[in-house]
Write an enzyme that holds these catalytic residues in place. Structure first.
Site, short mmCIF file in Angstrom:
data_model
loop_
_atom_site.label_atom_id
_atom_site.label_comp_id
_atom_site.label_asym_id
_atom_site.label_seq_id
_atom_site.Cartn_x
_atom_site.Cartn_y
_atom_site.Cartn_z
N GLU A 7 -17.01 -4.21 8.99
CA GLU A 7 -16.27 -3.04 9.48
C GLU A 7 -17.18 -1.82 9.48
O GLU A 7 -18.00 -1.68 8.57
CB GLU A 7 -15.11 -2.73 8.52
CG GLU A 7 -13.86 -3.54 8.76
CD GLU A 7 -12.91 -2.85 9.73
OE1 GLU A 7 -13.37 -2.05 10.57
OE2 GLU A 7 -11.70 -3.12 9.62
N ASP A 8 -16.97 -0.93 10.43
CA ASP A 8 -17.71 0.34 10.40
C ASP A 8 -17.21 1.20 9.25
O ASP A 8 -17.99 1.72 8.46
CB ASP A 8 -17.58 1.08 11.74
CG ASP A 8 -16.15 1.19 12.24
OD1 ASP A 8 -15.22 0.66 11.60
OD2 ASP A 8 -15.94 1.82 13.31
N ASP B 251 -10.72 3.33 6.03
CA ASP B 251 -10.10 4.64 5.86
C ASP B 251 -8.86 4.46 4.98
O ASP B 251 -8.96 4.41 3.75
CB ASP B 251 -9.79 5.17 7.26
CG ASP B 251 -9.21 6.58 7.28
OD1 ASP B 251 -9.23 7.25 6.24
OD2 ASP B 251 -8.73 7.00 8.34
N LYS C 170 -14.01 5.58 3.02
CA LYS C 170 -13.36 6.89 2.82
C LYS C 170 -12.39 6.78 1.66
O LYS C 170 -11.17 6.73 1.84
CB LYS C 170 -12.55 7.25 4.08
CG LYS C 170 -13.27 8.10 5.07
CD LYS C 170 -12.32 8.61 6.15
CE LYS C 170 -13.08 9.36 7.21
NZ LYS C 170 -12.24 9.78 8.33
N PHE D 234 -14.06 13.77 9.31
CA PHE D 234 -14.08 12.87 10.46
C PHE D 234 -15.52 12.69 10.91
O PHE D 234 -16.23 13.65 11.17
CB PHE D 234 -13.23 13.44 11.61
CG PHE D 234 -12.99 12.43 12.69
CD1 PHE D 234 -12.05 11.43 12.52
CD2 PHE D 234 -13.71 12.49 13.87
CE1 PHE D 234 -11.85 10.48 13.51
CE2 PHE D 234 -13.51 11.54 14.87
CZ PHE D 234 -12.57 10.54 14.69
N ASP E 106 -16.32 6.42 16.85
CA ASP E 106 -16.02 7.12 18.09
C ASP E 106 -14.90 8.13 17.95
O ASP E 106 -14.18 8.16 16.95
CB ASP E 106 -15.59 6.11 19.16
CG ASP E 106 -14.17 5.58 18.91
OD1 ASP E 106 -13.85 5.19 17.77
OD2 ASP E 106 -13.36 5.59 19.86
P1 IMP Z 1 -7.81 2.27 8.47
O1 IMP Z 1 -6.89 1.20 8.96
O2 IMP Z 1 -7.06 3.54 8.20
O3 IMP Z 1 -8.66 1.86 7.30
O4 IMP Z 1 -8.71 2.73 9.67
C1 IMP Z 1 -9.72 2.06 10.15
C2 IMP Z 1 -10.10 2.59 11.52
O5 IMP Z 1 -9.85 4.00 11.71
C3 IMP Z 1 -11.59 2.45 11.68
O6 IMP Z 1 -11.94 1.14 12.06
C4 IMP Z 1 -11.90 3.49 12.73
O7 IMP Z 1 -11.67 2.97 14.01
C5 IMP Z 1 -10.88 4.59 12.48
N1 IMP Z 1 -11.48 5.71 11.72
C6 IMP Z 1 -11.19 6.07 10.46
N2 IMP Z 1 -11.92 7.15 10.09
C7 IMP Z 1 -12.71 7.46 11.13
C8 IMP Z 1 -13.72 8.49 11.36
O8 IMP Z 1 -14.05 9.32 10.51
N3 IMP Z 1 -14.30 8.47 12.58
C9 IMP Z 1 -14.00 7.57 13.55
N4 IMP Z 1 -13.08 6.61 13.38
C10 IMP Z 1 -12.43 6.55 12.19
#
Ligand code: IMP
Length: 190
Positions: free
Chosen positions: A93-94, A97, A125, A146, A153
């Site tokens: 995963e990148d 969050d 994060k 962010f 992206d």
């Molecule tokens: P989660 O399900 O909340 O953990 O979110 C994961 C997804 O949110 C990531 O795979 C990203 O696509 C997007 N995301 C969360 N934070 C950022 C950020 O700072 N920049 C860009 N995309 C983000």
């Protein structure tokens, strides 16, 4: 670059950390022929660099998720080409969050009779976490800013920036004509 964007991790730091992650993954998966499963599309630059730092035999495949509704519900829009049954899977995963995406993905893998699952995220994060998910290999812990670049992206753009930038002024991004300053593509000198 003005005050709207701030480079938070430069190319050299990314390269060093990705190399360390690759070495740790290789050491833990000797003889297991693991499969790196990249979560599209944000994983692409990270996975491309990571795979070249893992000096044991392994395969690479991809998943594409569709997010819908609230609470991070996801479905698999494009599944891996190879079967994951009996395989040691390393999800790439990148960024993690809230953790909702990764937790949904882990649930969907849990019914597939894989031999094991590990997770690697370039960015974690931590303060934004809603669900507790295991991040076995983590590049950098960050706050709740962010970020853009190196796969991350906003509306499909900016994934191509070679390093990681924090957006200080989100208003800048809402102007679709705004282009990221070309200095972001320089060698850190811009
Ligand atoms: P989660 O399900 O909340 O953990 O979110 C994961 C997804 O949110 C990531 O795979 C990203 O696509 C997007 N995301 C969360 N934070 C950022 C950020 O700072 N920049 C860009 N995309 C983000």
């Amino acid at each position: 670059m003005g005050n709207s964007y701030l480079e938070v991790v430069d190319r050299a730091a990314i390269e060093r950390r990705v190399s360390e992650l690759g070495q740790a993954i290789a050491a833990d998966h000797e003889g297991l022929n693991p499969v790196l499963v990249g979560v599209l599309k944000g994983c692409v630059p990270f996975l491309a660099d990571l795979t070249r730092q893992i000096d044991i035999p392994h395969e690479v495949d991809f998943l594409l998720l569709t997010r819908f509704g609230e609470r991070g519900r996801v479905s698999v829009a494009m599944d891996t080409a190879i079967s994951l049954e009996g395989r040691h899977v390393i999800l790439v995963e990148d960024i993690v969050d809230t953790g909702l995406t990764l937790s949904a993905l882990l649930r969907s893998l849990s019914v597939r009779a894989v031999a094991g699952v590990k997770t690697v995220a370039l960015l974690d994060k931590v303060p934004r976490r809603i669900v507790d998910v295991p991040v076995d290999y983590r590049g950098f812990e960050i706050g709740d800013e962010f970020l853009l670049g190196y796969g991350l992206d906003w509306g499909g753009r900016y994934r191509n920036l070679p390093s990681l930038w924090a957006v200080m002024d989100m208003e800048q991004l809402t102007d679709l004509d705004a282009t990221f300053p070309t200095a972001a593509f320089g060698n850190g000198a811009g």
